[in-house]
Design an enzyme around this catalytic site. Structure first.
Site, mmCIF file in Angstrom:
data_model
loop_
_atom_site.group_PDB
_atom_site.id
_atom_site.type_symbol
_atom_site.label_atom_id
_atom_site.label_comp_id
_atom_site.label_asym_id
_atom_site.label_seq_id
_atom_site.Cartn_x
_atom_site.Cartn_y
_atom_site.Cartn_z
ATOM 1 N N SER A 153 0.856 -1.180 0.000
ATOM 2 C CA SER A 153 0.000 0.000 0.000
ATOM 3 C C SER A 153 0.895 1.233 0.000
ATOM 4 O O SER A 153 1.722 1.405 0.903
ATOM 5 C CB SER A 153 -0.870 0.015 1.269
ATOM 6 O OG SER A 153 -1.557 1.232 1.353
ATOM 7 N N LYS A 197 -1.244 -0.969 -4.343
ATOM 8 C CA LYS A 197 -2.424 -0.196 -3.884
ATOM 9 C C LYS A 197 -1.967 1.236 -3.736
ATOM 10 O O LYS A 197 -0.953 1.503 -3.065
ATOM 11 C CB LYS A 197 -2.912 -0.763 -2.551
ATOM 12 C CG LYS A 197 -3.812 0.149 -1.729
ATOM 13 C CD LYS A 197 -4.393 -0.629 -0.543
ATOM 14 C CE LYS A 197 -4.747 0.272 0.617
ATOM 15 N NZ LYS A 197 -5.336 -0.484 1.758
ATOM 16 N N LYS A 255 -3.286 5.356 -2.937
ATOM 17 C CA LYS A 255 -4.338 6.185 -2.349
ATOM 18 C C LYS A 255 -4.812 7.182 -3.395
ATOM 19 O O LYS A 255 -4.008 7.685 -4.195
ATOM 20 C CB LYS A 255 -3.787 6.955 -1.147
ATOM 21 C CG LYS A 255 -3.262 6.058 -0.043
ATOM 22 C CD LYS A 255 -4.377 5.307 0.592
ATOM 23 C CE LYS A 255 -3.837 4.409 1.678
ATOM 24 N NZ LYS A 255 -4.914 3.676 2.347
ATOM 25 N N ASP A 259 -7.355 3.066 -3.073
ATOM 26 C CA ASP A 259 -8.024 3.189 -1.776
ATOM 27 C C ASP A 259 -8.329 4.666 -1.552
ATOM 28 O O ASP A 259 -7.419 5.484 -1.493
ATOM 29 C CB ASP A 259 -7.122 2.661 -0.649
ATOM 30 C CG ASP A 259 -7.831 2.674 0.711
ATOM 31 O OD1 ASP A 259 -7.222 2.229 1.697
ATOM 32 O OD2 ASP A 259 -8.995 3.131 0.786
ATOM 33 N N GLU A 267 -11.271 0.737 -3.209
ATOM 34 C CA GLU A 267 -11.492 0.483 -1.779
ATOM 35 C C GLU A 267 -12.109 1.703 -1.118
ATOM 36 O O GLU A 267 -11.624 2.819 -1.267
ATOM 37 C CB GLU A 267 -10.156 0.149 -1.112
ATOM 38 C CG GLU A 267 -10.239 -0.262 0.335
ATOM 39 C CD GLU A 267 -8.857 -0.537 0.945
ATOM 40 O OE1 GLU A 267 -7.868 -0.654 0.196
ATOM 41 O OE2 GLU A 267 -8.778 -0.604 2.185
ATOM 42 N N ASP A 295 -13.697 -1.393 3.471
ATOM 43 C CA ASP A 295 -12.732 -1.439 4.581
ATOM 44 C C ASP A 295 -13.451 -0.820 5.788
ATOM 45 O O ASP A 295 -14.061 -1.531 6.577
ATOM 46 C CB ASP A 295 -11.471 -0.674 4.153
ATOM 47 C CG ASP A 295 -10.457 -0.467 5.257
ATOM 48 O OD1 ASP A 295 -9.361 0.028 4.972
ATOM 49 O OD2 ASP A 295 -10.752 -0.777 6.426
ATOM 50 N N LYS A 330 -9.673 -6.404 8.343
ATOM 51 C CA LYS A 330 -8.639 -5.978 9.290
ATOM 52 C C LYS A 330 -9.065 -6.518 10.649
ATOM 53 O O LYS A 330 -10.150 -6.172 11.161
ATOM 54 C CB LYS A 330 -8.527 -4.457 9.342
ATOM 55 C CG LYS A 330 -7.961 -3.863 8.048
ATOM 56 C CD LYS A 330 -7.824 -2.349 8.154
ATOM 57 C CE LYS A 330 -7.217 -1.765 6.890
ATOM 58 N NZ LYS A 330 -7.115 -0.283 6.946
ATOM 59 N N GLY A 352 -3.951 -3.536 6.164
ATOM 60 C CA GLY A 352 -2.969 -3.207 7.192
ATOM 61 C C GLY A 352 -3.317 -1.923 7.913
ATOM 62 O O GLY A 352 -4.110 -1.122 7.417
HETATM 63 O O1 LIG Z 1 -0.404 -1.203 6.835
HETATM 64 C C1 LIG Z 1 -0.353 -1.040 5.602
HETATM 65 O O2 LIG Z 1 0.606 -1.293 4.907
HETATM 66 C C2 LIG Z 1 -1.573 -0.453 4.924
HETATM 67 C C3 LIG Z 1 -1.772 0.921 5.405
HETATM 68 C C4 LIG Z 1 -3.019 1.486 4.809
HETATM 69 O O3 LIG Z 1 -3.218 1.441 3.618
HETATM 70 C C5 LIG Z 1 -3.969 2.074 5.703
HETATM 71 C C6 LIG Z 1 -3.728 2.089 7.031
HETATM 72 C C7 LIG Z 1 -4.649 2.691 7.931
HETATM 73 C C8 LIG Z 1 -5.709 3.356 7.456
HETATM 74 C C9 LIG Z 1 -5.703 3.731 6.088
HETATM 75 O O4 LIG Z 1 -4.900 4.836 5.948
HETATM 76 C C10 LIG Z 1 -5.162 2.693 5.121
HETATM 77 C C11 LIG Z 1 -6.274 1.753 4.719
HETATM 78 O O5 LIG Z 1 -7.407 2.240 4.652
HETATM 79 O O6 LIG Z 1 -6.057 0.588 4.379
HETATM 80 MG MG LIG Z 2 -8.394 1.080 3.324
#
Ligand SMILES: O=C(O)CCC(=O)C1=CC=C[C@@H](O)[C@@H]1C(=O)O
Ligand SMILES: [Mg+2]
Length: 379
Positions: free
Chosen positions: A136, A162, A164, A189, A214, A239, A263, A291
């Site tokens: 990500s 992935k 943002k 995402d 996402e 999510d 998660k 994550g």
């Molecule tokens: O832990 C990772 O590698 C993924 C991190 C990540 O994409 C996210 C972490 C926490 C909240 C969000 O910002 C985002 C998610 O939505 O998945």
């Molecule tokens: Mg997410």
């Protein structure tokens, strides 16, 4: 299982690179490692993944610490637990606070697996001996900066990328990615940055053959996501909206999504994750494990849950080195060509290294039997 005490190790870990999403940029992670110690001195570990502020969900670490100290740690100390699946029932009278519940329950799961001499994956019912992982990537200041990061991660062999997105950093940015990288497995995402008023933008993303989009709309929403999924061909993945088994059931019933990002912390723990897994399997809804910028304990819990059969899409559990100069576990999580091998050591399968943890440790609070849940105002 008799748990003698629970220790809450509170860590402040600096991220190697700032991580930017549609709701902000963070430079460090406030993490709580939960240690459950049984009467033979064995330790099981969980990780609280609550945000530093209530931006991803309503949970934030200060509040989760109170909830763990006041309710969830005393409850697992005061009750004989035959199997970790009982912990959810113990916590049920207390509403929400899923990440706090999950952190305590996760430590009980790890302790149980170690007492049984099996891996956490086996305790959960997982069969895979290795799992595919993606990565990500946060928003970079420029599209060019993001393209450089993608190049690096594609060369490392991650099974999917992935990125943002948010209004103004979406269609053109994705177009550039497709122009430079062709048909690599790619997903976006949005972290709830859009509304149904952005339908034209969301429809425009259909041109890029994304694996999924996402959480485009509001956290907790199922209705508008169902309306959106009818209008776009890209699979919607939820999510932030899937904060319980009941929400997963509702999303599947309404057609709010075609994929779910599980998660463990967000849904309340491993037992609830397993329930969602089985429901999604029944309805042909593929899963992957998202994550929360975890340290090694949380990453190992994510790997264990990903060994369940219906986690068929690469998750976010990249190598420890993705975020940390030095992780708190030995060995660290390490993806090779986008593959992470599942340790066959008991429990989470790695040692929580207190020597390494020391550099991040802010304080450790200990909850023992004396910390009865005596401040509930209802009998
Ligand atoms: O832990 C990772 O590698 C993924 C991190 C990540 O994409 C996210 C972490 C926490 C909240 C969000 O910002 C985002 C998610 O939505 O998945
Ligand atoms: Mg997410």
């Amino acid at each position: 299982m008799k748990i003698k005490e629970i220790k809450l190790h509170q860590l402040l870990m600096g991220l190697k690179h700032p991580f930017t999403t549609s709701f902000g940029t963070q430079q460090e992670r406030f993490i709580t490692i939960v240690e459950a110690i049984d009467d033979e001195g064995r330790s099981g570990f969980g990780e609280c993944v609550s945000g530093e502020d209530p931006l991803y969900s309503e949970e934030f670490m200060d509040a989760s610490l109170i909830a763990m100290k006041k309710y969830f740690a005393p409850l697992v100390i005061q009750n004989e637990i035959a199997h970790p699946d009982e912990v959810w029932e113990l916590f049920k009278p207390f509403k929400r606070n899923n990440m706090a519940k999950s952190a305590i329950e996760g430590a009980v799961w790890d302790l149980y697996a170690k007492q049984e001499g099996i891996t956490l994956s086996e305790a959960i019912g997982g069969k895979k001996k290795e799992v595919e992982v993606g990565i990500s990537l946060g928003l970079e200041d420029t599209d060019e900066g993001l393209l450089e990061k993608i190049q690096e991660k594609v060369e490392e062999g991650y099974k999917r990328i992935k990125v943002k997105i948010k209004p103004g950093r979406d269609v053109e940015m994705i177009r550039k990615i497709r122009e430079q990288f062709g048909d690599i497995p790619l997903m976006v995402d949005a972290n709830s940055a859009y509304t149904l008023n952005d339908m034209d933008t969301l429809k425009a993303l259909d041109a890029f053959d994304l694996m999924m989009i996402e959480q485009p709309l509001a956290a907790g929403d199922l209705i508008d996501h169902a309306k959106l999924q009818k209008e776009i061909s890209t699979p919607v993945c939820l999510d932030e909206s899937i904060d319980s088994y009941e929400a997963a059931a509702g999303a599947i019933e309404l057609g709010s999504c075609r994929i779910i990002n599980v998660k463990v912390g967000r849904v309340g723990g491993i037992t609830q994750s397993k329930k969602i897994h089985d429901l999604a399997l029944e309805h042909d809804i593929p899963l992957w494990c998202g994550g929360m910028l975890e340290a090694g304990v949380g990453r190992l819990h994510n790997i264990a849950i990903t060994t369940l059969a219906n986690f068929t899409l690469p998750g976010d559990t990249a190598s420890s080195s993705r975020y940390w100069h030095e992780d708190i576990i030995t060995p660290e999580v390490s993806a090779k060509d986008g593959i992470v091998s599942v340790s066959q050591e008991p429990g989470i399968g790695a040692v929580v290294d207190f020597g390494k943890m020391e550099q991040y440790l802010q304080k450790t609070e200990v909850v023992t039997t004396e910390d009865a849940v005596d401040m509930i105002f209802y009998d």
